[in-house]
Scaffold this motif. Structure first.
Motif, PDB file in Angstrom:
ATOM      1  N   ILE A 121       0.849  -1.228   0.077  1.00 51.28           N
ATOM      2  CA  ILE A 121      -0.062  -0.127  -0.005  1.00 51.28           C
ATOM      3  C   ILE A 121       1.069   1.250  -0.027  1.00 51.28           C
ATOM      4  O   ILE A 121       0.634   2.279  -0.784  1.00 51.28           O
ATOM      5  N   TRP A 122       1.817   1.246   0.661  1.00 51.87           N
ATOM      6  CA  TRP A 122       2.665   2.237   0.856  1.00 51.87           C
ATOM      7  C   TRP A 122       4.039   1.874   1.335  1.00 51.87           C
ATOM      8  O   TRP A 122       4.153   0.800   2.000  1.00 51.87           O
ATOM      9  N   PHE A 123       5.204   2.629   0.910  1.00 56.55           N
ATOM     10  CA  PHE A 123       6.555   2.455   1.596  1.00 56.55           C
ATOM     11  C   PHE A 123       7.542   3.646   1.586  1.00 56.55           C
ATOM     12  O   PHE A 123       7.095   4.718   0.949  1.00 56.55           O
ATOM     13  N   ASN A 124       8.656   3.795   2.325  1.00 53.56           N
ATOM     14  CA  ASN A 124       9.133   4.737   2.671  1.00 53.56           C
ATOM     15  C   ASN A 124      10.621   4.687   1.784  1.00 53.56           C
ATOM     16  O   ASN A 124      10.768   3.666   1.003  1.00 53.56           O
ATOM     17  N   LYS A 125      11.392   5.713   1.693  1.00 56.70           N
ATOM     18  CA  LYS A 125      12.653   5.990   0.730  1.00 56.70           C
ATOM     19  C   LYS A 125      13.649   4.606   1.229  1.00 56.70           C
ATOM     20  O   LYS A 125      14.154   4.112   0.160  1.00 56.70           O
ATOM     21  N   SER A 126      13.583   4.512   2.520  1.00 57.20           N
ATOM     22  CA  SER A 126      14.596   3.663   2.959  1.00 57.20           C
ATOM     23  C   SER A 126      14.333   1.868   2.506  1.00 57.20           C
ATOM     24  O   SER A 126      15.139   1.259   1.923  1.00 57.20           O
ATOM     25  N   ALA A 127      12.912   1.868   2.296  1.00 54.37           N
ATOM     26  CA  ALA A 127      12.475   0.580   1.608  1.00 54.37           C
ATOM     27  C   ALA A 127      12.859   0.334   0.208  1.00 54.37           C
ATOM     28  O   ALA A 127      13.085  -0.559  -0.327  1.00 54.37           O
ATOM     29  N   GLU A 128      12.510   1.479  -0.308  1.00 55.73           N
ATOM     30  CA  GLU A 128      13.009   1.550  -1.739  1.00 55.73           C
ATOM     31  C   GLU A 128      14.460   1.287  -2.003  1.00 55.73           C
ATOM     32  O   GLU A 128      14.772   0.538  -2.948  1.00 55.73           O
ATOM     33  N   ASN A 129      15.310   1.740  -0.941  1.00 56.28           N
ATOM     34  CA  ASN A 129      16.620   1.770  -1.201  1.00 56.28           C
ATOM     35  C   ASN A 129      17.079   0.189  -1.137  1.00 56.28           C
ATOM     36  O   ASN A 129      18.083  -0.279  -1.457  1.00 56.28           O
ATOM     37  N   LEU A 130      16.595  -0.406   0.189  1.00 55.28           N
ATOM     38  CA  LEU A 130      17.022  -1.683   0.626  1.00 55.28           C
ATOM     39  C   LEU A 130      16.631  -2.992  -0.177  1.00 55.28           C
ATOM     40  O   LEU A 130      17.184  -3.798  -0.340  1.00 55.28           O
ATOM     41  N   ILE A 131      15.577  -2.520  -0.796  1.00 50.40           N
ATOM     42  CA  ILE A 131      14.762  -3.684  -1.419  1.00 50.40           C
ATOM     43  C   ILE A 131      14.473  -3.612  -3.035  1.00 50.40           C
ATOM     44  O   ILE A 131      14.334  -4.353  -3.819  1.00 50.40           O
ATOM     45  N   GLY A 132      14.656  -2.089  -3.302  1.00 49.68           N
ATOM     46  CA  GLY A 132      14.631  -1.848  -4.778  1.00 49.68           C
ATOM     47  C   GLY A 132      13.210  -1.473  -5.170  1.00 49.68           C
ATOM     48  O   GLY A 132      12.653  -2.019  -6.224  1.00 49.68           O
ATOM     49  N   LEU A 133      12.452  -1.274  -4.126  1.00 50.48           N
ATOM     50  CA  LEU A 133      10.832  -0.892  -4.646  1.00 50.48           C
ATOM     51  C   LEU A 133      10.658   0.365  -5.336  1.00 50.48           C
ATOM     52  O   LEU A 133      11.816   1.245  -5.573  1.00 50.48           O
ATOM     53  N   ASN A 134       9.649   0.316  -6.449  1.00 48.41           N
ATOM     54  CA  ASN A 134       9.764   1.270  -7.298  1.00 48.41           C
ATOM     55  C   ASN A 134       7.951   1.755  -7.200  1.00 48.41           C
ATOM     56  O   ASN A 134       7.232   1.101  -7.178  1.00 48.41           O
ATOM     57  N   VAL A 135       7.799   3.138  -6.681  1.00 44.21           N
ATOM     58  CA  VAL A 135       6.565   3.738  -6.489  1.00 44.21           C
ATOM     59  C   VAL A 135       5.448   3.429  -7.663  1.00 44.21           C
ATOM     60  O   VAL A 135       4.336   3.118  -7.379  1.00 44.21           O
ATOM     61  N   ARG A 136       5.908   3.774  -9.050  1.00 49.59           N
ATOM     62  CA  ARG A 136       4.961   3.642 -10.028  1.00 49.59           C
ATOM     63  C   ARG A 136       4.834   2.191 -10.285  1.00 49.59           C
ATOM     64  O   ARG A 136       3.769   1.799 -10.678  1.00 49.59           O
ATOM     65  N   LYS A 137       5.730   1.215 -10.162  1.00 53.50           N
ATOM     66  CA  LYS A 137       5.302  -0.284 -10.360  1.00 53.50           C
ATOM     67  C   LYS A 137       4.923  -1.176  -9.470  1.00 53.50           C
ATOM     68  O   LYS A 137       4.096  -1.971  -9.502  1.00 53.50           O
ATOM     69  N   ASP A 138       5.407  -0.841  -8.130  1.00 55.27           N
ATOM     70  CA  ASP A 138       5.008  -2.083  -7.049  1.00 55.27           C
ATOM     71  C   ASP A 138       3.868  -1.468  -6.011  1.00 55.27           C
ATOM     72  O   ASP A 138       3.623  -2.416  -5.374  1.00 55.27           O
ATOM     73  N   ILE A 139       3.597  -0.276  -6.004  1.00 56.65           N
ATOM     74  CA  ILE A 139       2.184  -0.336  -5.206  1.00 56.65           C
ATOM     75  C   ILE A 139       1.184  -1.160  -6.007  1.00 56.65           C
ATOM     76  O   ILE A 139       0.657  -1.108  -7.160  1.00 56.65           O
ATOM     77  N   GLY A 140       0.524  -2.009  -4.997  1.00 56.45           N
ATOM     78  CA  GLY A 140      -0.314  -2.882  -5.409  1.00 56.45           C
ATOM     79  C   GLY A 140       0.053  -4.165  -5.835  1.00 56.45           C
ATOM     80  O   GLY A 140      -0.711  -5.108  -5.680  1.00 56.45           O
ATOM     81  N   GLN A 141       1.343  -4.321  -5.845  1.00 56.94           N
ATOM     82  CA  GLN A 141       2.109  -5.738  -6.039  1.00 56.94           C
ATOM     83  C   GLN A 141       2.180  -6.320  -4.819  1.00 56.94           C
ATOM     84  O   GLN A 141       2.077  -5.925  -3.461  1.00 56.94           O
ATOM     85  N   ARG A 142       2.090  -7.627  -4.742  1.00 54.05           N
ATOM     86  CA  ARG A 142       2.178  -8.659  -3.471  1.00 54.05           C
ATOM     87  C   ARG A 142       3.677  -8.502  -3.074  1.00 54.05           C
ATOM     88  O   ARG A 142       4.644  -8.526  -4.088  1.00 54.05           O
ATOM     89  N   ILE A 143       3.901  -8.395  -1.937  1.00 55.53           N
ATOM     90  CA  ILE A 143       5.291  -8.355  -1.574  1.00 55.53           C
ATOM     91  C   ILE A 143       6.042  -9.666  -1.688  1.00 55.53           C
ATOM     92  O   ILE A 143       7.473  -9.482  -2.155  1.00 55.53           O
TER      93      ILE A 143
END
Length: 428
Positions: A121-143
């Protein structure tokens, strides 16, 4: 003016108009017609106010309500006050949410909000850096589509989030992460992601140091043990004064060898480099053999019983399970006073099996229970050293059981004994 007064005025107005209409109707002979016209006019006025209310709420951009009379003036004003309170609440919630996002964005740890189906549903900047999440692509994706580590998937599905799980980062194998889930509301979870690479490296250095030192100690211990055995075999040729020192040296060398062996075993288990090598194992047969060995160790000082209600087969490493079970049973023999009872059981549960070692010894104070599986932790140095042991037995048990998908659980009461047990899943 209060709402009750508005309603009072409205009722008084309708009553007076109705009375006047009836009086006029009595003089003119058109009472029904006059009442109908009055009712239609009153209804038309209310319909107009409803239309104005709907228009104000849906299409008008004016914050203030339309001017009106009577009860509708109070309705318009009440809705205006409600909207005003809602706007204030919305601003306050928006400010809180903004502060929350700003604070979590500043955290060095990653934070990921998961929905009912583990969708992001939401993640912060650190999660983006540590796991490689992308706001445009990964919101709504299963973890689990992004973190596919089997240990994490099992952790997520198991539902027991008491302890974190350690995995490698999906974007860099050199980065070690600690993942911990916290449930809130009904079906939402917060996943905290912590970079433990430095801690992992320090732990690796410690493990390597312990393993290397233990290996290096084996050679001198073997040499010393050889000479001690020579002295022991020819003890009769030595002066009586040396008999006791030679015996003590032999005991201490054996203790040192046992300590080195346990350190090497623990280092191997902690490293996780060696797979479990699961095969079909019969815990009932293993326990039966260990109980016989425990009776020999006890030398008749305890009443030791074994009770099993099944011969089930589980998947595991027979050597490791033998080590874990023997540690628990031999500890019960060592720490239970003479004349005590030790009961070993292997029973079937609804969804698996339970191995338990129960004694009626002195028991353990609750303050010590969380630390019993720590290396070299001792409840009472005097008592522990008198019965022997390296202080590593329960730490080894803990790691072996974790490798087999279970954990050591302990219940104890001072003066009434202790129970060490673990649950295994049935083979499907």
């Amino acid at each position: 003016m209060s709402s009750f007064r508005y309603w009072g005025v409205e009722i008084w107005f309708v009553s007076m108009v109705t009375i006047v209409a009836i009086i006029i109707g009595l003089f003119t002979g058109y009472t029904g017609e006059i009442l109908f016209v009055m009712t239609a006019s009153y209804l038309a006025w209310h319909l107009r106010q409803i239309y104005r209310l709907k228009r104000w709420l849906t299409t008008s951009r004016d914050l203030y309500p339309p001017d009106s009379e009577g009860i509708w003036s109070d309705i318009f004003h009440s809705i205006y006050l409600l909207q005003k309170r809602n706007r204030k609440s919305k601003k306050r919630l928006t400010r809180i949410l903004s502060e929350f996002r700003s604070s979590t964005a500043a955290l060095p740890d990653g934070a990921i909000v998961l929905g009912e189906m583990t969708e992001i549903i939401w993640f912060n900047k650190s999660a983006e850096n540590l796991i490689g999440l992308n706001v445009r692509k990964d919101i709504g994706q299963r973890i689990t589509n992004l973190i596919r580590n089997p240990r994490f998937v099992s952790y997520l599905e198991h539902g027991d989030y008491t302890l974190p799980v350690e995995v490698t980062s999906p974007i860099d194998d050199d980065i070690k992460l600690s993942l911990r889930l916290t449930e809130y509301n009904k079906n939402q979870r917060l996943l905290m992601v912590r970079n433990i690479t430095r801690l992992y490296q320090l732990e690796k250095i410690r493990q390597d140091f312990v393993a290397n030192v233990s290996h290096e100690l084996r050679t001198p211990l073997t040499v010393v043990n050889g000479y001690v055995e020579i002295f022991s075999d020819s003890k009769e040729q030595l002066p009586t004064f040396f008999h006791r020192p030679v015996d003590q040296m032999g005991q201490q060398v054996l203790r040192m060898r046992s300590l080195v062996d346990d350190l090497l075993t623990l280092s191997k288990l902690e490293s996780g480099d060696e797979p479990v090598r699961e095969v079909s194992v019969s815990p009932s047969m293993i326990l039966k053999r260990i109980v016989e060995e425990a009776k020999a160790l006890s030398e008749g000082k305890h009443k030791i019983t074994f009770d099993s209600d099944n011969d089930a087969i589980i998947k595991g490493n027979e050597k490791e399970l033998h080590s874990a079970f023997s540690n628990l049973i031999f500890n019960a023999v060592r720490y239970t006073p003479k004349g005590g009872q030790i009961k070993v059981t292997w029973h079937q549960l609804d969804d698996g099996f339970r191995m338990a070692v129960e004694d009626n010894g002195p028991g353990i104070d609750a303050v010590h229970l969380p630390r019993l599986t720590e290396r070299f932790y001792r409840i009472d140095d005097g008592r522990d050293r008198s019965v022997g042991g390296t202080g590593l037995g329960l730490a080894i048990v803990k790691h072996i059981l974790e490798r087999h998908g279970t954990r050591l659980q302990i219940t104890s009461e001072v003066g009434r004994g202790s129970c060490f047990y673990c649950d295994f899943k049935a083979v499907k």
